[in-house]
Design a protein around this motif. Structure first.
Motif, mmCIF file in Angstrom:
data_model
loop_
_atom_site.group_PDB
_atom_site.id
_atom_site.type_symbol
_atom_site.label_atom_id
_atom_site.label_comp_id
_atom_site.label_asym_id
_atom_site.label_seq_id
_atom_site.Cartn_x
_atom_site.Cartn_y
_atom_site.Cartn_z
ATOM 1 N N GLU A 127 5.369 22.406 -54.879
ATOM 2 C CA GLU A 127 5.597 21.996 -53.536
ATOM 3 C C GLU A 127 5.793 20.844 -54.184
ATOM 4 O O GLU A 127 5.010 19.757 -53.641
ATOM 5 C CB GLU A 127 4.117 22.386 -53.431
ATOM 6 C CG GLU A 127 3.584 23.609 -53.207
ATOM 7 C CD GLU A 127 2.486 24.044 -52.274
ATOM 8 O OE1 GLU A 127 1.094 23.101 -52.118
ATOM 9 O OE2 GLU A 127 1.846 25.184 -52.383
ATOM 10 N N VAL A 128 7.057 20.813 -54.928
ATOM 11 C CA VAL A 128 7.628 19.071 -54.102
ATOM 12 C C VAL A 128 7.834 18.456 -53.475
ATOM 13 O O VAL A 128 8.874 19.093 -52.808
ATOM 14 C CB VAL A 128 8.598 18.613 -55.949
ATOM 15 C CG1 VAL A 128 8.973 16.994 -55.569
ATOM 16 C CG2 VAL A 128 8.109 18.571 -57.209
ATOM 17 N N GLU A 129 7.803 17.777 -52.723
ATOM 18 C CA GLU A 129 7.601 17.064 -51.255
ATOM 19 C C GLU A 129 8.348 16.198 -51.205
ATOM 20 O O GLU A 129 9.212 16.582 -49.511
ATOM 21 C CB GLU A 129 6.415 17.352 -50.525
ATOM 22 C CG GLU A 129 4.852 18.392 -50.488
ATOM 23 C CD GLU A 129 3.848 18.257 -50.335
ATOM 24 O OE1 GLU A 129 3.325 19.377 -49.475
ATOM 25 O OE2 GLU A 129 3.493 17.320 -50.484
ATOM 26 N N ARG A 155 5.986 23.996 -48.046
ATOM 27 C CA ARG A 155 5.435 23.201 -48.286
ATOM 28 C C ARG A 155 6.507 22.516 -49.918
ATOM 29 O O ARG A 155 5.587 22.054 -50.599
ATOM 30 C CB ARG A 155 3.646 23.285 -49.407
ATOM 31 C CG ARG A 155 2.764 23.965 -47.658
ATOM 32 C CD ARG A 155 0.939 23.858 -48.815
ATOM 33 N NE ARG A 155 1.263 25.144 -49.447
ATOM 34 C CZ ARG A 155 1.156 26.237 -48.912
ATOM 35 N NH1 ARG A 155 0.929 26.545 -47.917
ATOM 36 N NH2 ARG A 155 1.615 27.399 -49.769
ATOM 37 N N SER A 156 6.984 22.770 -49.082
ATOM 38 C CA SER A 156 8.058 22.675 -50.262
ATOM 39 C C SER A 156 9.142 21.232 -49.928
ATOM 40 O O SER A 156 9.396 21.455 -48.672
ATOM 41 C CB SER A 156 8.493 22.955 -51.429
ATOM 42 O OG SER A 156 9.786 22.406 -51.752
ATOM 43 N N ASN A 222 3.405 19.602 -57.839
ATOM 44 C CA ASN A 222 3.362 18.976 -56.261
ATOM 45 C C ASN A 222 3.220 17.189 -56.844
ATOM 46 O O ASN A 222 1.829 16.968 -57.584
ATOM 47 C CB ASN A 222 2.136 18.888 -55.038
ATOM 48 C CG ASN A 222 2.021 18.003 -54.350
ATOM 49 O OD1 ASN A 222 1.113 17.038 -54.461
ATOM 50 N ND2 ASN A 222 2.125 18.936 -53.244
#
Length: 269
Positions: A127-129, A155-156, A222
């Motif tokens: 989930e690195v946004e 969510r990415s 995240n």
């Protein structure tokens, strides 16, 4: 034997989050001179090349030459047209409209390692946004010999215009797989003998103490929440970066870069 993950911990790479209006990121545009040049050097399907109505000089000449060799349609447009296409991002007078990025399969990543006669080296992003972080991680991954990157569908950040620009074209040389169930994929990788390492500030072992010589997958969490609890529990080992300053957190892409370097360094010994 593999060591068990030591409970639920959070990753060290927390970014500051600012409230900004969200702008839809397009996956069919490559912006900026370096990114466009890299796209032109590959087999990527470029539908049209947009150039600002200005004097052709420097790397723009190289871009035009490459585009003509590949018989790509070139359109000279007003700078305002380019600004509107990329929502005001810095385009350096050139934008390529491309067929949206084609994601790889996890099997493609493993096959690449096998073709090279190397033990798998995979980066998993939980989930690195931020697209800037994703682009920077892709750029670093290409430099440090990562065979592929795995990201979740939800969510990415996805491979978008900003990711292309942030990766400075490296996205054309790195396989990225987008999966529905990240934890299920981690289980599959573990069954194939790949060790799962999670980057976490409260881990007991430092990155320089870890032996990365075998097949491995490195999880970066995240920007704010770190690695999710369920994913954290699936790690074979948690590792951290030594820090002596007063601030105990790093940007996701910086932390990922340090960890990837440690893997490469260990494999070069």
């Amino acid at each position: 034997m593999k060591e068990k993950a030591r409970g639920s911990k959070r990753i060290h790479n927390k970014d500051k989050i600012f409230n900004k209006p969200e702008v839809e990121e397009r996956e069919d545009l490559v912006i900026g001179r370096n990114a466009v040049i890299e796209a032109l050097k590959t087999d990527r399907n470029i539908e049209v090349l947009y150039l600002a109505n200005s004097k052709l000089e420097g790397s723009i000449n190289a871009i035009v030459k490459l585009a003509k060799e590949k018989k790509i349609l070139i359109k000279e447009v007003d700078k305002k047209k380019l600004d509107s296409l990329c929502n005001g991002a810095v385009h350096q007078g050139v934008i390529a409209k491309v067929t949206p990025y084609k994601y790889a399969e996890v099997s493609d990543i493993l096959s690449l390692a096998e073709e090279r006669g190397e033990k798998p080296f995979i980066v998993i992003l939980d989930e690195v946004e931020d697209p800037h972080n994703l682009g920077s991680i892709i750029r670093t991954a290409e430099l440090f010999g990562v065979h592929g990157i795995i990201i979740p569908k939800r969510r990415s950040a996805s491979v978008s215009t900003m990711v292309y620009k942030s990766s400075v074209g490296a996205i054309e040389h790195v396989k990225v797989a987008k999966v529905t169930n990240l934890n299920a994929v981690i289980d599959e990788l573990k069954e194939k003998g790949i060790w799962i390492y999670g980057a976490d500030i409260r881990a007991e072992e430092y990155s320089y103490q870890t032996d990365f010589s075998g097949p491995c997958a490195l999880i970066i969490g995240n920007e704010g929440k770190g690695i999710s609890k369920l994913t954290l529990k699936k790690c074979d080992k948690l590792i951290k970066i030594p820090m002596v300053g007063k601030i105990n957190s790093l940007n996701a892409s910086v932390a990922g870069g340090i960890m990837m370097y440690e893997v490469l360094k260990g494999r070069l010994r």
